[in-house]
Enzyme design. Sequence first.
Site, mmCIF file in Angstrom:
data_model
loop_
_atom_site.group_PDB
_atom_site.id
_atom_site.type_symbol
_atom_site.label_atom_id
_atom_site.label_comp_id
_atom_site.label_asym_id
_atom_site.label_seq_id
_atom_site.Cartn_x
_atom_site.Cartn_y
_atom_site.Cartn_z
ATOM 1 N N GLY A 93 0.872 -0.653 -0.007
ATOM 2 C CA GLY A 93 -0.002 0.271 -0.129
ATOM 3 C C GLY A 93 1.094 1.038 -0.077
ATOM 4 O O GLY A 93 1.619 1.752 -1.044
ATOM 5 N N PHE A 94 1.387 1.783 1.101
ATOM 6 C CA PHE A 94 1.834 3.093 0.964
ATOM 7 C C PHE A 94 1.538 4.260 -0.008
ATOM 8 O O PHE A 94 2.355 4.974 -0.321
ATOM 9 C CB PHE A 94 3.071 2.661 1.161
ATOM 10 C CG PHE A 94 4.235 2.029 2.415
ATOM 11 C CD1 PHE A 94 3.572 2.540 3.912
ATOM 12 C CD2 PHE A 94 4.200 0.220 1.712
ATOM 13 C CE1 PHE A 94 4.382 1.459 4.639
ATOM 14 C CE2 PHE A 94 4.935 -0.594 2.636
ATOM 15 C CZ PHE A 94 4.866 0.114 4.216
ATOM 16 N N HIS A 95 -0.024 4.450 0.087
ATOM 17 C CA HIS A 95 -0.515 5.517 -0.669
ATOM 18 C C HIS A 95 -1.703 6.230 -0.223
ATOM 19 O O HIS A 95 -2.678 5.098 -0.097
ATOM 20 C CB HIS A 95 -0.528 5.248 -2.213
ATOM 21 C CG HIS A 95 -0.989 3.882 -2.975
ATOM 22 N ND1 HIS A 95 -0.706 2.555 -2.315
ATOM 23 C CD2 HIS A 95 -2.669 4.025 -3.108
ATOM 24 C CE1 HIS A 95 -1.850 2.066 -2.693
ATOM 25 N NE2 HIS A 95 -3.351 2.938 -3.432
ATOM 26 N N ALA A 96 -2.185 6.777 -0.925
ATOM 27 C CA ALA A 96 -3.493 7.338 -0.878
ATOM 28 C C ALA A 96 -4.053 7.764 -2.293
ATOM 29 O O ALA A 96 -2.979 8.194 -3.641
ATOM 30 C CB ALA A 96 -3.351 9.043 -0.126
#
Length: 135
Positions: free
Chosen positions: A50-53
């Site tokens: 993930g590590f995102h928006a």
Amino acid sequence: MHNLSDLQLISFPSFNTTEALLVVYEGDKKVPFTINRLFTVKASQKCTRGFHAHKECTQILIVLNGECKVTCDDGAKRKEIILNKSVEGLLIPATIWAEQEYQPGTVLMVLTDKHYDENDYLRDYNEFLNFRNNK
């Protein structure tokens, strides 16, 4: 701009018999948008992804097998949610940072309201914070 209070756990209709469990994910019903993209992630080992928006994309995370800890962040607060039921999904609106910690063998299905667009991603946490602070 969304915040952590906009996260939703959605329960999907299911039909359980002695032979099988059928779970229904219908766009514009329990899924509050038209599904434009569906993808899965299968973890062969414990990992964090993930590590995102997203700037505009809304998504629903559903664990089909195993367990996934999802950490969401609105730039001010963080919240952890454990997903381990195929009849339940986590709706993550745009502008919320998300990270997923997978256990080995976990299969995650993601439903989104947008097609893939690299320009919609905020992959750097400081860029994410700047985006939120400048909106």
